[in-house]
Design an enzyme around this catalytic site. Structure first.
Site, short mmCIF file in Angstrom:
data_model
loop_
_atom_site.label_atom_id
_atom_site.label_comp_id
_atom_site.label_asym_id
_atom_site.label_seq_id
_atom_site.Cartn_x
_atom_site.Cartn_y
_atom_site.Cartn_z
N ILE A 36 72.59 49.48 50.18
CA ILE A 36 73.46 48.60 50.97
C ILE A 36 72.95 47.19 50.70
O ILE A 36 71.75 46.93 50.74
CB ILE A 36 73.42 48.98 52.47
CG1 ILE A 36 74.23 47.99 53.33
CG2 ILE A 36 72.02 49.10 53.02
CD1 ILE A 36 74.39 48.45 54.80
N SER A 37 73.85 46.29 50.38
CA SER A 37 73.43 44.94 49.98
C SER A 37 72.79 44.21 51.14
O SER A 37 73.05 44.47 52.30
CB SER A 37 74.63 44.14 49.49
OG SER A 37 75.29 44.81 48.46
N GLN A 38 71.99 43.23 50.75
CA GLN A 38 71.31 42.38 51.72
C GLN A 38 72.36 41.54 52.46
O GLN A 38 73.32 41.06 51.84
CB GLN A 38 70.35 41.57 50.84
CG GLN A 38 69.90 40.29 51.27
CD GLN A 38 69.16 39.62 50.10
OE1 GLN A 38 69.28 39.99 48.94
NE2 GLN A 38 68.42 38.61 50.44
#
Ligand code: SAH
Length: 202
Positions: free
Chosen positions: A50-52
């Protein structure tokens, strides 16, 4: 988390509101809940992340999404970015190559009540021809080169944001297609996303 993102230069109030509203902890696996509001990427299974939050907010901001826009997203992953897009747009078409990941994401997004998301299991290199053209396109997995079909499926006056380049070291770029159909590519920053895979690689 809104403060962390604001400090790093994202200022569009609509984007900040959307990021604040979406409960990120619901999109991360149970073992990582305590980190869900720290500004870092986290594993979501199948080697994906999951992206930052800052990158999600930044990519969303540069797209300048309007309430009436139809958005194509490549790489549903956890569905977190999908939720942020659904907050801001008319409809999101989200394409994911790993069916189980998309199923998990759909359960969470359905639970949050999003009705303006269409789920597509497929290969993002193909885009999603059926509903093209799109006002905005976002990729959260990185191809080595800009996929031609996605350029074709972008509306005149549309924008794409994507990481492009080698595995795990890429440039984030913004692509704009003007009213005449001419393409402009604007480099934004160095990033590290998971590579976009082809169907035969999984
Ligand atoms: N935006 C997501 C991040 C997902 S990571 C989030 O916030 O959680 C990138 C995702 O792209 C992974 O789920 C991966 O399975 C997917 N992906 C990789 N190659 C793809 C392709 N060719 N087509 C569609 N999805 C792809």
């Amino acid at each position: 988390m809104k403060n962390q993102i604001e400090r790093r230069g994202v200022s569009d109030p609509k984007v900040l509101r959307a990021v604040e509203k979406v409960p990120r902890h619901l999109f991360v696996p149970p073992g990582y809940m305590e980190y869900s509001y720290s500004d870092r990427p986290l594993p979501i299974g199948d080697g994906q992340t999951i992206s930052q939050p800052y990158i999600v907010a930044y990519m969303t901001e540069v797209l300048e999404i309007k309430k009436w826009h139809r958005v194509l997203e490549i790489g549903t992953g956890s569905g977190y970015q999908t939720a942020v897009l659904a907050e801001l747009s008319y409809r999101v078409y989200t394409v994911e190559i790993i069916e189980e990941l998309q199923e998990k994401a759909k359960v969470v997004l359905d639970g949050l009540g999003y009705k303006n998301i269409e789920y597509v299991v497929g290969d993002g290199y193909e885009g999603y021809e059926q509903e093209a053209p799109y006002d905005r396109i976002i990729l959260t997995a990185a191809p080595k080169e800009i996929p031609e079909k996605l350029l074709q499926q972008l509306a005149f006056g549309g924008k794409i944001v994507l990481p492009v380049g080698a595995s795990y070291y890429q440039e984030l770029v913004l692509i704009e297609k003007n009213r005449l159909g001419e393409i402009q590519i604007i480099p934004l920053m160095a990033v590290s996303f998971v590579p976009m895979v082809k169907q035969y690689q999984i």
